[in-house]
Design a protein around this motif. Structure first.
Motif, PDB file in Angstrom:
ATOM      1  N   ALA A   1       8.003   4.019  -6.164  1.00  0.00           N
ATOM      2  CA  ALA A   1       7.922   5.299  -6.887  1.00  0.00           C
ATOM      3  C   ALA A   1       8.469   6.467  -6.063  1.00  0.00           C
ATOM      4  CB  ALA A   1       6.474   5.582  -7.296  1.00  0.00           C
ATOM      5  N   PHE A   2       8.653   6.246  -4.750  1.00  0.00           N
ATOM      6  CA  PHE A   2       9.126   7.324  -3.883  1.00  0.00           C
ATOM      7  C   PHE A   2      10.585   7.125  -3.456  1.00  0.00           C
ATOM      8  CE2 PHE A   2       4.641   7.252  -4.024  1.00  0.00           C
ATOM      9  CZ  PHE A   2       4.297   8.584  -4.169  1.00  0.00           C
ATOM     10  N   VAL A   3      11.190   6.084  -3.965  1.00  0.00           N
ATOM     11  CA  VAL A   3      12.620   5.855  -3.730  1.00  0.00           C
ATOM     12  C   VAL A   3      13.401   6.883  -4.551  1.00  0.00           C
ATOM     13  CG1 VAL A   3      14.516   4.219  -4.123  1.00  0.00           C
ATOM     14  CG2 VAL A   3      12.294   3.407  -3.267  1.00  0.00           C
ATOM     15  N   HIS A   4      14.455   7.426  -3.955  1.00  0.00           N
ATOM     16  CA  HIS A   4      15.187   8.495  -4.634  1.00  0.00           C
ATOM     17  C   HIS A   4      16.110   7.989  -5.733  1.00  0.00           C
ATOM     18  CE1 HIS A   4      14.627  12.339  -2.147  1.00  0.00           C
ATOM     19  NE2 HIS A   4      13.558  11.575  -2.049  1.00  0.00           N
ATOM     20  N   LEU A   5      16.130   8.752  -6.795  1.00  0.00           N
ATOM     21  CA  LEU A   5      17.028   8.515  -7.927  1.00  0.00           C
ATOM     22  C   LEU A   5      17.593   9.885  -8.291  1.00  0.00           C
ATOM     23  CD1 LEU A   5      18.117   7.160 -10.547  1.00  0.00           C
ATOM     24  CD2 LEU A   5      15.857   7.495 -11.545  1.00  0.00           C
ATOM     25  N   ALA A   6      18.910  10.004  -8.270  1.00  0.00           N
ATOM     26  CA  ALA A   6      19.564  11.288  -8.575  1.00  0.00           C
ATOM     27  C   ALA A   6      18.929  12.442  -7.807  1.00  0.00           C
ATOM     28  CB  ALA A   6      19.526  11.557 -10.086  1.00  0.00           C
ATOM     29  N   GLY A   7      18.634  12.195  -6.514  1.00  0.00           N
ATOM     30  CA  GLY A   7      18.188  13.275  -5.648  1.00  0.00           C
ATOM     31  C   GLY A   7      16.690  13.533  -5.617  1.00  0.00           C
ATOM     32  N   TRP A   8      15.927  12.841  -6.442  1.00  0.00           N
ATOM     33  CA  TRP A   8      14.479  13.051  -6.472  1.00  0.00           C
ATOM     34  C   TRP A   8      13.748  11.726  -6.460  1.00  0.00           C
ATOM     35  CZ3 TRP A   8      11.777  17.535  -6.196  1.00  0.00           C
ATOM     36  CH2 TRP A   8      12.534  18.724  -6.271  1.00  0.00           C
ATOM     37  N   PRO A   9      12.528  11.706  -5.899  1.00  0.00           N
ATOM     38  CA  PRO A   9      11.742  10.468  -5.984  1.00  0.00           C
ATOM     39  C   PRO A   9      11.560  10.070  -7.450  1.00  0.00           C
ATOM     40  CG  PRO A   9      10.669  12.058  -4.536  1.00  0.00           C
ATOM     41  CD  PRO A   9      11.811  12.778  -5.198  1.00  0.00           C
ATOM     42  N   MET A  10      11.596   8.765  -7.667  1.00  0.00           N
ATOM     43  CA  MET A  10      11.434   8.240  -9.022  1.00  0.00           C
ATOM     44  C   MET A  10      10.239   8.875  -9.738  1.00  0.00           C
ATOM     45  SD  MET A  10      11.493   4.191  -9.623  1.00  0.00           S
ATOM     46  CE  MET A  10      12.672   3.688  -8.414  1.00  0.00           C
ATOM     47  N   LEU A  11       9.134   9.046  -8.991  1.00  0.00           N
ATOM     48  CA  LEU A  11       7.913   9.597  -9.583  1.00  0.00           C
ATOM     49  C   LEU A  11       8.136  11.000 -10.161  1.00  0.00           C
ATOM     50  CD1 LEU A  11       4.841   9.358 -10.093  1.00  0.00           C
ATOM     51  CD2 LEU A  11       4.470  10.187  -7.760  1.00  0.00           C
ATOM     52  N   ALA A  12       9.030  11.775  -9.554  1.00  0.00           N
ATOM     53  CA  ALA A  12       9.306  13.127 -10.060  1.00  0.00           C
ATOM     54  C   ALA A  12       9.902  13.043 -11.466  1.00  0.00           C
ATOM     55  CB  ALA A  12      10.263  13.864  -9.129  1.00  0.00           C
ATOM     56  N   HIS A  13      10.819  12.101 -11.647  1.00  0.00           N
ATOM     57  CA  HIS A  13      11.420  11.918 -12.980  1.00  0.00           C
ATOM     58  C   HIS A  13      10.347  11.526 -13.991  1.00  0.00           C
ATOM     59  CE1 HIS A  13      15.569  12.084 -11.472  1.00  0.00           C
ATOM     60  NE2 HIS A  13      15.112  11.407 -10.431  1.00  0.00           N
ATOM     61  N   THR A  14       9.501  10.577 -13.579  1.00  0.00           N
ATOM     62  CA  THR A  14       8.445  10.095 -14.479  1.00  0.00           C
ATOM     63  C   THR A  14       7.538  11.256 -14.887  1.00  0.00           C
ATOM     64  OG1 THR A  14       8.489   8.088 -13.151  1.00  0.00           O
ATOM     65  CG2 THR A  14       6.676   8.308 -14.715  1.00  0.00           C
ATOM     66  N   LEU A  15       7.108  12.037 -13.909  1.00  0.00           N
ATOM     67  CA  LEU A  15       6.152  13.111 -14.193  1.00  0.00           C
ATOM     68  C   LEU A  15       6.770  14.217 -15.037  1.00  0.00           C
ATOM     69  CD1 LEU A  15       4.264  13.322 -10.775  1.00  0.00           C
ATOM     70  CD2 LEU A  15       3.438  12.361 -12.926  1.00  0.00           C
ATOM     71  N   THR A  16       8.062  14.495 -14.811  1.00  0.00           N
ATOM     72  CA  THR A  16       8.723  15.502 -15.646  1.00  0.00           C
ATOM     73  C   THR A  16       8.593  15.133 -17.115  1.00  0.00           C
ATOM     74  OG1 THR A  16      10.333  15.790 -13.890  1.00  0.00           O
ATOM     75  CG2 THR A  16      10.901  16.727 -15.994  1.00  0.00           C
TER      76      THR A  16
END
Ligand code: CTP
Ligand code: MG
Length: 407
Positions: free
Chosen positions: A27-42
């Motif tokens: 969940a903390f691996v980066h995807l498009a510059g942000w941790p995966m979890l950031a995308h999920t939470l957005t």
């Protein structure tokens, strides 16, 4: 006042991501510059109604999870919590259930690894749980032919018309999910499996292709491609710049415009060479980068710029925003468009030359156009020249982008 939400979303993010193999929890691996979890939470915070959000994270990532939760929650007054995960997904969900607030009657469990799941999928699951009182899971038809095998020997073809590939969020009336977990006699790979085991109905609604689970490196690449092959799409900024210079009264003054010398034309007045085209471009770039304007950045009394030509300002502006620092956190000019407004000089004959000169100075493509104002105003009266520019900027490679959104 704290809200009293009816819905809670438990986001399980405590897995180690062995199949992805990035060396840190998935969940903390980066995807498009942000941790995966950031995308999920957005996307979780895009749910139409206020919800409680419980993130289940690896204990050593507690602080990062809290930071991302705060960022994604923004101004919302949502109830949020971060709890430590367990050894299995099931244990992690169990830990999340213990953090539910009293007002919650409907619980959604969501894999952080399904980072691109649209908010609308959460809304649909919530609506269906309320309407049916059942467990609700999103699913997609299985496209491939499916066979049952023993090691590498095919035993039979499974009728795929009765199969669905299941996603998250999975939604349940709170009491049902709590009972299913309390009575769980086995490890299940999803929550609906435990709910079915206590005999409560579970129904399937249409899932979404974007809700795929990022499991392997291939999945992570696919997710990155959905954002565009580079991050440009995500972090584009646009700026506008306008500049006006009056024609000079001194016949000895030369005309410099769009980085070119125009022999035989009346010059423009100004501290520098009065090149309104170059100055408008600089202002557009600085405005897109949020760095003020040409006057505040370079100062009208800076001796370096007294009598300087447009190319000097363009280079200095590109440097100022960090365009030439490939590892920095600055901006790169992707494109500039500038329109010259005035009777003279006639741009058309030297338009290509202007494009080439400005593009070279800036290190980014510039397009140039021109118009008159039908005899109206100061440009129509031939008192001066105006230029209007727009600039499109993207972060340089090392730049840190804002939270992106796909849906
Ligand atoms: N998960 C969790 N706690 C665990 C195991 C998994 O919270 N002990 C979460 C993961 O973080 C993920 C979701 O459950 O969001 C789905 O699990 P999976 O895709 O299998 O993730 P990992 O277990 O991290 O990956 P792997 O199985 O490859 O190790
Ligand atoms: Mg796993």
């Amino acid at each position: 006042m704290e809200s009293q939400p009816d819905v809670a979303v438990i986001v399980v993010a405590a897995g180690s991501g062995t199949r992805l193999g990035a060396g840190i929890p998935k969940a903390f691996v980066h995807l498009a510059g942000w941790p995966m979890l950031a995308h999920t939470l957005t996307r979780v915070f895009g749910i139409a109604e206020p919800v409680q959000v419980v993130v289940v994270a690896p204990p050593e990532y507690d602080e990062s999870a809290r930071e991302l939760l705060g960022l994604a929650a923004g101004q919302s007054e949502a109830l949020v919590a971060v709890v430590a995960g367990g050894d299995t997904r099931q244990q992690s969900v169990q830990n999340g259930l213990a953090a539910l607030s009293p007002s919650v009657g409907t619980v959604l469990v969501h894999d952080a690894a399904r980072a691109l799941t649209p908010s609308s999928q959460f809304d649909r699951v919530i609506a269906e749980v309320r309407a049916s009182g059942d467990g609700v899971i999103p699913g997609l038809p299985v496209a491939d032919t499916v066979k049952r095998v023993t090691v590498d020997v095919v035993q039979e073809t499974v009728d795929r018309s009765h199969l669905t590939a299941v996603q998250t969020p999975q939604g349940f009336p709170r009491a049902i999910l709590e009972r299913a977990y309390a009575e769980a006699g086995h490890e299940a790979t999803d929550d609906a499996g435990l709910v079915s085991a206590i005999g409560h109905p579970v129904r399937v609604i249409a899932g979404d292709e974007l809700a795929f689970k990022i499991t392997t490196a291939w999945d992570l690449n696919r997710a990155a491609l959905l954002f565009g092959t580079d991050r440009d799409v995500l972090d584009t900024r646009v700026g506008i710049g306008v500049d006006v210079h009056a024609f000079s009264d001194d016949p000895a003054d030369e005309l410099w415009l769009a980085g070119l010398l125009w022999p035989g034309e009346r010059g423009l007045a100004g501290h520098s060479d009065g090149d309104a085209v170059s100055h408008a471009i600089c202002d557009a770039i600085l405005s897109a980068a949020g760095r003020g304007d040409i006057g505040s950045v370079f100062g009208t009394d800076d001796p370096r710029f007294a009598g300087a030509h447009g190319d000097v300002f363009l280079r200095a502006t590109a440097d100022h925003i960090g365009q030439n620092d490939p590892d920095g956190a600055g901006w790169r000019v992707k494109h500039v468009s500038v329109q010259v407004i005035g009777n003279r000089p006639r741009l058309s004959a030297r338009r290509h030359e202007a494009v080439a000169t400005l593009t070279r100075a800036l290190g980014a493509p510039v397009s140039v156009s021109a118009t008159t104002t039908d005899g109206l105003g100061f440009t129509g009266r031939g008192e001066g020249v105006m230029a209007i520019a727009t600039a499109v900027l993207v972060p340089v490679a090392g730049g840190r982008p804002r939270l992106p959104a796909l849906d």
